[in-house]
Design a protein around this motif. Structure first.
Motif, mmCIF file in Angstrom:
data_model
loop_
_atom_site.group_PDB
_atom_site.id
_atom_site.type_symbol
_atom_site.label_atom_id
_atom_site.label_comp_id
_atom_site.label_asym_id
_atom_site.label_seq_id
_atom_site.Cartn_x
_atom_site.Cartn_y
_atom_site.Cartn_z
ATOM 1 N N SER A 29 0.846 -1.191 0.000
ATOM 2 C CA SER A 29 0.000 0.000 0.000
ATOM 3 C C SER A 29 0.879 1.237 0.000
ATOM 4 O O SER A 29 1.919 1.280 0.665
ATOM 5 C CB SER A 29 -0.906 0.016 1.242
ATOM 6 N N MET A 31 0.720 5.837 -0.697
ATOM 7 C CA MET A 31 -0.079 7.036 -0.906
ATOM 8 C C MET A 31 0.522 7.867 -2.026
ATOM 9 O O MET A 31 1.747 7.890 -2.209
ATOM 10 C CB MET A 31 -0.135 7.886 0.367
ATOM 11 N N THR A 64 4.451 8.874 1.802
ATOM 12 C CA THR A 64 4.444 8.075 0.575
ATOM 13 C C THR A 64 5.269 6.786 0.696
ATOM 14 O O THR A 64 5.390 6.051 -0.281
ATOM 15 C CB THR A 64 4.971 8.914 -0.601
ATOM 16 N N GLU A 205 -5.507 13.317 -2.704
ATOM 17 C CA GLU A 205 -4.619 12.232 -2.311
ATOM 18 C C GLU A 205 -5.238 10.896 -2.723
ATOM 19 O O GLU A 205 -6.454 10.763 -2.862
ATOM 20 C CB GLU A 205 -4.356 12.234 -0.800
ATOM 21 N N THR A 207 -4.902 6.543 -1.958
ATOM 22 C CA THR A 207 -4.357 5.382 -1.267
ATOM 23 C C THR A 207 -4.510 4.189 -2.197
ATOM 24 O O THR A 207 -5.609 3.914 -2.685
ATOM 25 C CB THR A 207 -5.085 5.118 0.054
#
Length: 230
Positions: A29, A31, A64, A205, A207
């Motif tokens: 995962s 960002m 990030t 943003e 995700t």
């Protein structure tokens, strides 16, 4: 039918699944943020005496930095949990600032698709909590667009969460688990990639969850609800 086996052979990826098999899926995962918008907002609100530019850069790098999760699933239940990995990072520049940020995903999320319930075990303020909730239902719009992830054909689906948030998911129809990372599920196949877009204080943003590996879970233990917490 306990003896029914389903074989999937797709573009080099193959799993032989029994109807009762559990899967282990590992996700990365990360960002994606609008760096200029975030730095501008931080500078406007900062009252610190530290080097603002250096601190902004450290925050951006921390936000990030990828994190890793695993999802253990069967046809009805799942447990989603962040993997603990030791961070040995140092500031990239001599005398720089290193900021380590921890998100809210360090607990355990249990989902039961049949009961349409979730149970989240989370530590906060030196206490452990159990939060029970109904599974969120998404109005998925499935398109004909497709691509390949880990050798599986995946198809695109989109949903609107609210006025500031939306989702794009890529699911594998030949992996018949109606589940996915975090609190996302409800598609006719396992979600292998997920992108959640939000507009936070005029700063966009994203995700992103992307499956790194899929395997049959050899652990014969049943999937269990978390019990730790108030």
């Amino acid at each position: 039918m306990k003896n029914l086996f389903i074989s999937f052979f797709t573009l080099g990826a193959s799993l032989v699944l029994n109807a009762q098999d559990k899967l282990m899926v590992n996700y990365e995962s990360r960002m994606e943020v609008d760096a200029d918008a975030m730095m501008k907002q931080f500078s406007a609100n900062s009252t610190s005496n530290v080097d603002v530019k250096q601190f902004e850069k450290a925050i951006l790098e921390s936000m990030t930095r990828p994190t890793y999760y695993h999802l253990r699933i069967d046809q009805n239940e799942s447990v989603f949990q962040q993997e603990e990995r030791i961070q040995n990072e140092q500031p990239k520049e001599p005398g720089g600032v290193l900021v380590v940020m921890y998100g809210g995903g360090t607990g355990i999320l249990y989902k039961n698709l049949q009961e349409q319930q979730s149970l989240r075990s989370q530590d906060a303020f030196s206490k452990s909590f159990l939060v029970r909730d109904e599974l969120k239902k998404y109005d998925w719009k499935i398109s004909k667009e497709s691509k390949e992830i880990l050798g599986y054909e995946v198809r695109k689906a989109e949903a609107i969460i609210d006025s500031t948030s939306s989702i794009v998911a890529w699911y594998a129809p030949k992996l018949p688990y109606k589940n996915g990372p975090a609190e996302y599920q409800g598609l006719p196949g396992l979600i292998l990639e997920l992108e959640v877009s939000r507009l936070m204080d005029d700063s966009p943003e994203k995700t992103i969850f992307l499956a790194e590996s899929i395997s049959v879970d050899k652990n014969q233990e049943p999937i269990k609800k978390p019990t730790k917490g108030q």
